[in-house]
Design an enzyme around this catalytic site. Structure first.
Site, PDB file in Angstrom:
ATOM      1  N   GLU A  50      -3.367   6.283   9.166  1.00 12.71           N
ATOM      2  CA  GLU A  50      -4.167   6.863   8.058  1.00 12.71           C
ATOM      3  C   GLU A  50      -5.240   7.665   9.193  1.00 12.71           C
ATOM      4  O   GLU A  50      -5.364   6.980   9.935  1.00 12.71           O
ATOM      5  CB  GLU A  50      -4.500   6.173   6.665  1.00 12.71           C
ATOM      6  CG  GLU A  50      -3.536   5.787   5.884  1.00 12.71           C
ATOM      7  CD  GLU A  50      -4.804   5.202   4.374  1.00 12.71           C
ATOM      8  OE1 GLU A  50      -3.945   4.926   3.716  1.00 12.71           O
ATOM      9  OE2 GLU A  50      -6.014   5.176   4.984  1.00 12.71           O
ATOM     10  N   LYS A  59       0.582  -1.176  -0.359  1.00 13.02           N
ATOM     11  CA  LYS A  59       0.255  -0.303  -0.343  1.00 13.02           C
ATOM     12  C   LYS A  59       0.957   1.556   0.062  1.00 13.02           C
ATOM     13  O   LYS A  59       0.387   2.509  -0.636  1.00 13.02           O
ATOM     14  CB  LYS A  59      -1.278  -0.069   1.285  1.00 13.02           C
ATOM     15  CG  LYS A  59      -1.576  -0.936   0.763  1.00 13.02           C
ATOM     16  CD  LYS A  59      -3.082  -1.091   2.485  1.00 13.02           C
ATOM     17  CE  LYS A  59      -4.006  -1.946   1.509  1.00 13.02           C
ATOM     18  NZ  LYS A  59      -3.679  -3.263   2.242  1.00 13.02           N
ATOM     19  N   ARG A 100      -5.871  -7.632  -9.629  1.00 13.44           N
ATOM     20  CA  ARG A 100      -6.606  -9.744 -10.141  1.00 13.44           C
ATOM     21  C   ARG A 100      -8.005  -9.586 -10.658  1.00 13.44           C
ATOM     22  O   ARG A 100      -8.180  -8.640 -11.070  1.00 13.44           O
ATOM     23  CB  ARG A 100      -6.429 -10.688  -9.266  1.00 13.44           C
ATOM     24  CG  ARG A 100      -6.896  -9.854  -7.999  1.00 13.44           C
ATOM     25  CD  ARG A 100      -7.172 -11.203  -6.796  1.00 13.44           C
ATOM     26  NE  ARG A 100      -7.039 -10.204  -5.756  1.00 13.44           N
ATOM     27  CZ  ARG A 100      -8.266 -10.067  -4.903  1.00 13.44           C
ATOM     28  NH1 ARG A 100      -9.579 -10.184  -5.765  1.00 13.44           N
ATOM     29  NH2 ARG A 100      -9.082  -9.423  -4.045  1.00 13.44           N
ATOM     30  N   HIS A 153     -14.796  -5.871   7.291  1.00 14.04           N
ATOM     31  CA  HIS A 153     -14.255  -5.612   6.263  1.00 14.04           C
ATOM     32  C   HIS A 153     -14.226  -6.201   5.605  1.00 14.04           C
ATOM     33  O   HIS A 153     -13.544  -6.423   3.832  1.00 14.04           O
ATOM     34  CB  HIS A 153     -12.945  -5.217   6.663  1.00 14.04           C
ATOM     35  CG  HIS A 153     -12.440  -3.635   8.138  1.00 14.04           C
ATOM     36  ND1 HIS A 153     -13.199  -3.209   7.936  1.00 14.04           N
ATOM     37  CD2 HIS A 153     -12.700  -4.493   8.992  1.00 14.04           C
ATOM     38  CE1 HIS A 153     -12.751  -2.026   8.879  1.00 14.04           C
ATOM     39  NE2 HIS A 153     -12.701  -3.901   9.500  1.00 14.04           N
TER      40      HIS A 153
END
Length: 499
Positions: free
Chosen positions: A202, A118, A294, A237
């Site tokens: 974040e 990330k 993907r 999630h």
């Protein structure tokens, strides 16, 4: 240009069948691999050839890249399609496939590696001025340094694993006093799940919508987007219901997000089908989240609204062909929904409910599609993801797609295990979903297990009250011929009298 004559699908279940069906339509031979637990699976029976690659556990079979490549050599396979999950985003496997002289139906190993981190992905796309969630641009290991940064960003913050996914290695921290404990937990979980304990921080966006853009690129530098998918109905999630298009995106916002998604793909010279994920806040500000290198589980909803076969496009791109369409030639037609039918009990915190499919009858009819890998009498293996099927509906507009999905859920017959079908129906009938006014906190706000539990009828409640009263008096109840309680105390008429 390199013609593909035989494909090995390095996966199982519904996605293996999905890939094989398109391959057969294209005149391409198919090879299935399977574990000992999947010996009688549908994808094994459907393929032209099938080879057992190991024991029931994933690391004994579907994750054995060396064994899979050996099978390809033995059977003169030209290409490997990884599906999703397992080895699909493993840069080392993609590289080994290429080094073996085979075609990997997916992006380059370099693109997989870059977008698999990330932090590296954020750095790569920074030059395109793509909106980012405020946070760190590097991995943090020092707790005190991380704590100071978190205070500067402002609580609540989100600690995330750099190599993570599926909610693993992720912790929301509401205030500074909980920071150290939560960071240690995030690092530990990330190390256990991914072998990499790198984390970053974040700003936490409390009630976002999760919206992703499908992209498609060829080896000639052409990249297009195929519009968005709304994926905000989630548990742990992980997505449960997806739809395309989103109910909240304006044409202008759709165009802007699509352009950003194409730029993300350009940042890593992307080839094949991929997905760029964004968070969208209550003011419709959007932020880059990550890229999945993907085919996505929810790709059928994009196929429904565009009329494209994404697996066919993947194969043609892998052969070196140019995309047959430009961005301006693509448009949205109708509306599609997907419900992931999991072998899970929504009334028990969505825990897996493994067992035998004693009854299994698929819904049918216009606008209904079922991608699955099971049939009646089969067992749901304990070793893999508990998804049974993807139930997809398509209509001329959102209302019609919802109506078709409710009908399809009612028609879908599954017994022997608990599934997410009742939960799906609850969501589709909820005012928040119908109005489009929902976000990733839908379950937290609106769902409790009680809403799916059958409610007793008035007569049943009256009998229960009478029995309870008699038990209190230590009397043995006597029932009349019609099932009523003989000489039972009278119960309240509040139900009849209420307005």
């Amino acid at each position: 240009m390199r013609k593909i004559n035989k494909i090995l699908v390095a996966n199982r279940g519904e996605i293996a069948l999905r890939v094989m069906r398109t391959a057969k339509e294209m005149g391409i031979k198919t090879v299935a691999i399977y574990s000992e637990a999947d010996r009688n699976a549908l994808h094994v029976r459907f393929a032209d050839e099938a080879v057992c690659v190991g024991g029931p556990k994933s690391n004994e079979s579907y994750l054995r890249g060396d064994v899979i490549i050996d099978v390809c050599r033995q059977l003169n396979v030209d290409a490997i399609h990884p599906g999703y999950g397992f080895l699909s985003e493993n840069a080392g496997f993609a590289k080994a496939v290429e080094e073996a002289g085979l075609i990997f139906i997916g992006p380059s190993p370099e693109a997989i590696e870059l977008m698999g981190s990330k932090l590296a992905a954020k750095a790569a796309v920074a030059k395109y001025n793509i909106p980012m969630v405020p946070g760190t641009e590097y991995a943090i290991t020092d707790v005190e340094e991380a704590k100071l940064i978190a205070q500067k960003i402002g609580f609540p913050i989100l600690i995330k694993a750099s190599a993570g996914g599926g909610g693993k290695g992720m912790r929301v921290v509401e205030s500074v006093e909980f920071f150290e404990e939560q960071m240690q937990l995030a690092v530990s979980e990330a190390t256990s799940a991914f072998g990499d304990g790198s984390v970053f921080i974040e700003k936490y966006i409390g009630s976002p919508r999760h919206i992703e853009i499908q992209v498609l690129g060829d080896t000639h530098g052409n990249i297009v987007h195929l519009f968005e998918r709304e994926c905000s109905i989630q548990r742990r999630h992980q997505k449960v219901i997806e739809e395309a298009p989103s109910a909240v995106l304006t044409p202008g916002l759709r165009e802007e997000m699509g352009r950003c998604a194409v730029n993300v793909a350009k940042a890593c010279d992307y080839v094949g089908a991929g997905t760029v994920e964004f968070l969208v806040d209550e003011n419709l500000n959007f932020y880059f989240l990550e890229m999945n290198t993907r085919l996505q589980v929810e790709h059928p909803v994009t196929e429904q609204i565009t009329g494209l076969d994404l697996v066919r496009e993947q194969i043609q791109v892998a052969e070196g062909k140019t995309l047959a369409f430009r961005q301006e030639e693509l448009s949205i037609n109708g509306h599609a929904l997907e419900l992931r039918v999991y072998a899970e009990d929504p009334t028990n915190n969505f825990l897996p409910d493994i067992g035998k499919l004693e009854t299994y009858k698929r819904p049918q009819g216009l606008g209904v599609r079922v991608d699955d890998g099971f049939e009646q009498g089969m067992d749901i293996p304990i070793y893999y993801d508990p998804m049974i099927a993807k139930l997809v509906t398509f209509g001329k507009d959102r209302q019609e797609a919802i109506e078709k999905m409710i009908r399809a859920i009612d028609e879908y017959q599954i017994t022997g295990i608990e599934t997410t079908l009742p939960f799906g129906k609850y969501v589709l009938q909820h005012e928040a979903f119908v109005s489009g006014n929902f976000d990733t906190k839908f379950i937290e706000r609106y769902f409790t297990p009680d809403v799916l539990k059958p409610q007793a009828s008035e007569a049943e409640e009256e009998i229960a009250v009478a029995l309870a009263a008699m038990l209190m008096q230590k009397q043995k109840p006597k029932l009349t011929e019609n099932g009523a309680v003989h000489n039972a105390p009278k119960t309240s008429n509040w139900r009849k009298n209420r307005t």
